[in-house]
Design a protein around this motif. Structure first.
Motif, PDB file in Angstrom:
ATOM      1  N   GLN A  17      50.107 -47.980   0.609  1.00 46.16           N
ATOM      2  CA  GLN A  17      51.409 -48.283   1.191  1.00 46.16           C
ATOM      3  C   GLN A  17      51.294 -49.046   2.518  1.00 46.16           C
ATOM      4  O   GLN A  17      52.278 -49.571   3.014  1.00 46.16           O
ATOM      5  CB  GLN A  17      52.245 -47.008   1.402  1.00 46.16           C
ATOM      6  CG  GLN A  17      51.598 -45.980   2.317  1.00 46.16           C
ATOM      7  CD  GLN A  17      50.869 -44.924   1.523  1.00 46.16           C
ATOM      8  OE1 GLN A  17      50.367 -45.207   0.438  1.00 46.16           O
ATOM      9  NE2 GLN A  17      50.822 -43.695   2.033  1.00 46.16           N
ATOM     10  N   PRO A  20      51.459 -54.274   3.458  1.00 44.94           N
ATOM     11  CA  PRO A  20      52.829 -54.795   3.407  1.00 44.94           C
ATOM     12  C   PRO A  20      52.933 -56.115   2.664  1.00 44.94           C
ATOM     13  O   PRO A  20      52.060 -56.979   2.768  1.00 44.94           O
ATOM     14  CB  PRO A  20      53.178 -54.977   4.895  1.00 44.94           C
ATOM     15  CG  PRO A  20      51.865 -55.163   5.577  1.00 44.94           C
ATOM     16  CD  PRO A  20      50.899 -54.305   4.820  1.00 44.94           C
ATOM     17  N   GLN A  21      53.982 -56.264   1.882  1.00 44.15           N
ATOM     18  CA  GLN A  21      54.344 -57.518   1.219  1.00 44.15           C
ATOM     19  C   GLN A  21      53.223 -58.084   0.342  1.00 44.15           C
ATOM     20  O   GLN A  21      53.151 -59.284   0.127  1.00 44.15           O
ATOM     21  CB  GLN A  21      54.770 -58.556   2.266  1.00 44.15           C
ATOM     22  CG  GLN A  21      55.958 -58.098   3.114  1.00 44.15           C
ATOM     23  CD  GLN A  21      56.277 -59.074   4.222  1.00 44.15           C
ATOM     24  OE1 GLN A  21      55.403 -59.794   4.705  1.00 44.15           O
ATOM     25  NE2 GLN A  21      57.540 -59.110   4.643  1.00 44.15           N
ATOM     26  N   LEU A  22      52.400 -57.213  -0.192  1.00 42.37           N
ATOM     27  CA  LEU A  22      51.304 -57.683  -1.036  1.00 42.37           C
ATOM     28  C   LEU A  22      51.832 -58.370  -2.298  1.00 42.37           C
ATOM     29  O   LEU A  22      51.241 -59.332  -2.790  1.00 42.37           O
ATOM     30  CB  LEU A  22      50.403 -56.514  -1.429  1.00 42.37           C
ATOM     31  CG  LEU A  22      49.078 -56.882  -2.109  1.00 42.37           C
ATOM     32  CD1 LEU A  22      48.150 -57.581  -1.128  1.00 42.37           C
ATOM     33  CD2 LEU A  22      48.397 -55.652  -2.688  1.00 42.37           C
ATOM     34  N   GLU A  23      52.970 -57.886  -2.772  1.00 43.54           N
ATOM     35  CA  GLU A  23      53.540 -58.449  -3.996  1.00 43.54           C
ATOM     36  C   GLU A  23      53.993 -59.889  -3.813  1.00 43.54           C
ATOM     37  O   GLU A  23      54.247 -60.601  -4.798  1.00 43.54           O
ATOM     38  CB  GLU A  23      54.716 -57.590  -4.479  1.00 43.54           C
ATOM     39  CG  GLU A  23      55.952 -57.643  -3.601  1.00 43.54           C
ATOM     40  CD  GLU A  23      55.847 -56.788  -2.343  1.00 43.54           C
ATOM     41  OE1 GLU A  23      56.774 -56.839  -1.511  1.00 43.54           O
ATOM     42  OE2 GLU A  23      54.837 -56.073  -2.194  1.00 43.54           O
ATOM     43  N   GLN A  24      54.076 -60.350  -2.585  1.00 44.09           N
ATOM     44  CA  GLN A  24      54.514 -61.714  -2.332  1.00 44.09           C
ATOM     45  C   GLN A  24      53.375 -62.730  -2.386  1.00 44.09           C
ATOM     46  O   GLN A  24      53.601 -63.931  -2.282  1.00 44.09           O
ATOM     47  CB  GLN A  24      55.221 -61.786  -0.966  1.00 44.09           C
ATOM     48  CG  GLN A  24      56.505 -60.972  -0.896  1.00 44.09           C
ATOM     49  CD  GLN A  24      57.197 -61.088   0.448  1.00 44.09           C
ATOM     50  OE1 GLN A  24      56.925 -62.009   1.222  1.00 44.09           O
ATOM     51  NE2 GLN A  24      58.083 -60.156   0.741  1.00 44.09           N
ATOM     52  N   GLN A  26      51.030 -65.247  -3.843  1.00 45.01           N
ATOM     53  CA  GLN A  26      51.185 -66.119  -5.007  1.00 45.01           C
ATOM     54  C   GLN A  26      49.831 -66.457  -5.638  1.00 45.01           C
ATOM     55  O   GLN A  26      49.390 -67.600  -5.655  1.00 45.01           O
ATOM     56  CB  GLN A  26      51.922 -67.401  -4.596  1.00 45.01           C
ATOM     57  CG  GLN A  26      53.321 -67.164  -4.067  1.00 45.01           C
ATOM     58  CD  GLN A  26      54.220 -66.524  -5.122  1.00 45.01           C
ATOM     59  OE1 GLN A  26      54.300 -67.004  -6.252  1.00 45.01           O
ATOM     60  NE2 GLN A  26      54.892 -65.445  -4.747  1.00 45.01           N
ATOM     61  N   TYR A 130      46.216 -63.378   4.019  1.00 48.80           N
ATOM     62  CA  TYR A 130      46.980 -62.131   4.083  1.00 48.80           C
ATOM     63  C   TYR A 130      46.520 -61.277   5.266  1.00 48.80           C
ATOM     64  O   TYR A 130      47.334 -60.768   6.047  1.00 48.80           O
ATOM     65  CB  TYR A 130      46.806 -61.369   2.769  1.00 48.80           C
ATOM     66  CG  TYR A 130      47.476 -60.021   2.781  1.00 48.80           C
ATOM     67  CD1 TYR A 130      48.806 -59.880   2.393  1.00 48.80           C
ATOM     68  CD2 TYR A 130      46.787 -58.886   3.187  1.00 48.80           C
ATOM     69  CE1 TYR A 130      49.435 -58.638   2.412  1.00 48.80           C
ATOM     70  CE2 TYR A 130      47.396 -57.646   3.216  1.00 48.80           C
ATOM     71  CZ  TYR A 130      48.721 -57.525   2.823  1.00 48.80           C
ATOM     72  OH  TYR A 130      49.335 -56.294   2.866  1.00 48.80           O
ATOM     73  N   ASN A 133      47.628 -62.823   8.606  1.00 48.22           N
ATOM     74  CA  ASN A 133      49.065 -62.725   8.855  1.00 48.22           C
ATOM     75  C   ASN A 133      49.518 -61.317   9.181  1.00 48.22           C
ATOM     76  O   ASN A 133      50.454 -61.121   9.975  1.00 48.22           O
ATOM     77  CB  ASN A 133      49.840 -63.240   7.633  1.00 48.22           C
ATOM     78  CG  ASN A 133      49.736 -64.743   7.468  1.00 48.22           C
ATOM     79  OD1 ASN A 133      49.332 -65.450   8.389  1.00 48.22           O
ATOM     80  ND2 ASN A 133      50.068 -65.234   6.284  1.00 48.22           N
ATOM     81  N   HIS A 134      48.875 -60.317   8.592  1.00 42.98           N
ATOM     82  CA  HIS A 134      49.352 -58.937   8.755  1.00 42.98           C
ATOM     83  C   HIS A 134      48.525 -58.102   9.720  1.00 42.98           C
ATOM     84  O   HIS A 134      49.031 -57.091  10.235  1.00 42.98           O
ATOM     85  CB  HIS A 134      49.405 -58.253   7.387  1.00 42.98           C
ATOM     86  CG  HIS A 134      50.436 -58.827   6.475  1.00 42.98           C
ATOM     87  ND1 HIS A 134      51.781 -58.540   6.587  1.00 42.98           N
ATOM     88  CD2 HIS A 134      50.334 -59.710   5.456  1.00 42.98           C
ATOM     89  CE1 HIS A 134      52.463 -59.204   5.666  1.00 42.98           C
ATOM     90  NE2 HIS A 134      51.604 -59.928   4.969  1.00 42.98           N
TER      91      HIS A 134
END
Length: 435
Positions: A17, A20-24, A26, A130, A133-134
């Motif tokens: 959890q 964050p925003q892993l599903e984004q 591409q 990723y 950015n995070h």
């Protein structure tokens, strides 16, 4: 170098959890984009070392790396690096720690698929983007490498990218090799803008560790229902060119018993390859994938035949024994048919076990994220077996539908691609951001 010196603190591990925003991410979209470089009429991808499609793909990846906040750079062999610099130097030494590297190869076989090699390159680029950015700047430098060549599809030499980086091979060993169009390796590397006079840095490089994410190219994960394959070791292999020389003669006036038919002799030798491999038993495999004959005319007895030979096993002694049995059979057939036999070894790679510490960390991540996994050997050769003798190395597999690879039908579901990507991100976070 057997001990892996990167150890992350407990705070450097985070549960699913905390991604964050892993599903984004591409991932499939970037794979589709990369597959346009070398897309062929058969529906696959043909991107051979230093050809036009290869050049366009590597340079497009360099631009993409820069867009995603990485620092791109080529070496003299054409390997492409995207670097996410860390903020920590070697303790008290004033020197930068060797980077933790992920990646795979950019080249394909002829009419290959879009996932082999490319998945590890794309996943590495997106993983570093990723993390940057995070989580910001890592403590230890992270790097993705798009290796110039692994397949041996254009020239009779494989793993040029990883071999040039590790120092296992140099340009002087391969510059004389020719492709099927008669172009030498030296000409091809120069035409592509690489080589010792290119202005790029030397290929020799030191890694802190190498982690390769790859499709399985087999059916084990799919058939057993596992999401992740943790590679225990990679098979060794030998590759040869076998040349049989006879005598060209008229197909209508030369009695069968008086012929010195190079192609007939080669055919009998190829049959012997299959028989010897079957007798040796699994997991040994032997393959003849290419045969040529001269003069190549329907009404002329062949004067010369050349065929390839690929032998693989997880134990070196089994490979060596199989080759000696085959060579003995080839020699017997050549003597019986009054043919001349020559052979040249193009590749000899010993079986290689993967690093135990990294594979243990991969297992821990799979358990943390509740991903079904299995420890398994790789029947295919990979760049990881070239890196493991010089730096800690590990491989992560994801399923291949129907086990199909080196084929336009090669496919891995996006859900499976993302599971492997999650494991890679966790691993790079642990090694790059841990204390």
């Amino acid at each position: 170098m057997n001990d892996f010196e990167v150890h992350a603190s407990a705070g450097a591990e985070f549960p699913i959890q905390s991604l964050p925003q892993l599903e984004q991410v591409q991932l499939q979209g970037m794979l589709d984009w990369l597959s346009t470089y070398g897309a062929d009429l058969q529906g696959g991808v043909t991107r051979l070392l230093y050809d036009q499609a290869w050049c366009k793909a590597q340079h497009a990846l360099a631009t993409k790396m820069q867009e995603k906040g990485l620092t791109p750079a080529f070496d003299q062999s054409g390997n492409l690096y995207g670097t996410l610099n860390g903020n920590r130097t070697g303790a008290g030494m004033g020197i930068e720690e060797a980077p933790i590297v992920t990646g795979s190869h950019i080249d394909t076989v002829v009419h290959g698929g879009k996932y082999d090699g490319a998945y590890g390159v794309v996943a590495g680029v997106l993983a570093l983007e990723y993390l940057k950015n995070h989580f910001g700047t890592p403590k230890r430098t992270l790097q993705v490498v798009s290796l110039c060549e692994e397949e041996g599809s254009r020239f009779p030499f494989a793993y040029w990218g990883s071999r040039s980086i590790t120092g296992a091979s140099g340009l002087e060993e391969v510059q004389h090799l020719k492709d099927q169009a008669g172009i030498t390796f030296a000409q091809a590397i120069c035409n592509a803008g690489f080589g010792p006079d290119s202005g790029h840095r030397t290929a020799s490089h030191t890694y802190g560790a190498f982690i390769e994410l790859h499709i399985e190219q087999g059916q084990i994960l799919e058939r057993l229902g596992h999401s992740i394959g943790i590679v225990s070791d990679i098979v060794g292999q030998k590759r040869f060119s076998i040349t049989v020389i006879g005598e060209a003669n008229h197909a209508g006036t030369t009695p069968m018993a008086w012929r010195k038919d190079a192609l007939a002799g080669a055919a009998e030798m190829i049959t012997a390859v299959r028989s010897i491999a079957l007798e040796a038993g699994e997991p040994l495999v032997a393959t003849v994938g290419r045969v040529t004959a001269e003069p190549g005319v329907g009404n002329v007895v062949a004067s010369r035949a050349v065929f390839s030979l690929d032998i693989r096993h997880i134990r070196q002694e089994s490979i060596d024994r199989c080759w000696q049995d085959m060579l003995q059979a080839f020699s017997r057939i050549a003597a019986e048919q009054q043919l001349e036999l020559n052979w040249e070894e193009h590749l000899s790679v010993t079986p290689i076990p993967m690093n135990e510490q990294i594979t243990a960390d991969i297992r821990a991540i799979c358990e943390m994220e509740q991903l079904s996994y299995i420890h398994m050997p790789s029947g295919a050769g990979h760049d990881s077996q070239i890196f493991q003798p010089v730096c800690p190395t590990a491989m992560i597999f994801v399923p291949s539908r129907d086990g199909i690879s080196h084929n336009p039908l090669e496919y891995t579901a996006e859900e499976d691609l993302m599971k492997g990507f999650r494991v890679l991100v966790q691993l790079l976070y642990k090694y790059g951001y841990g204390s």
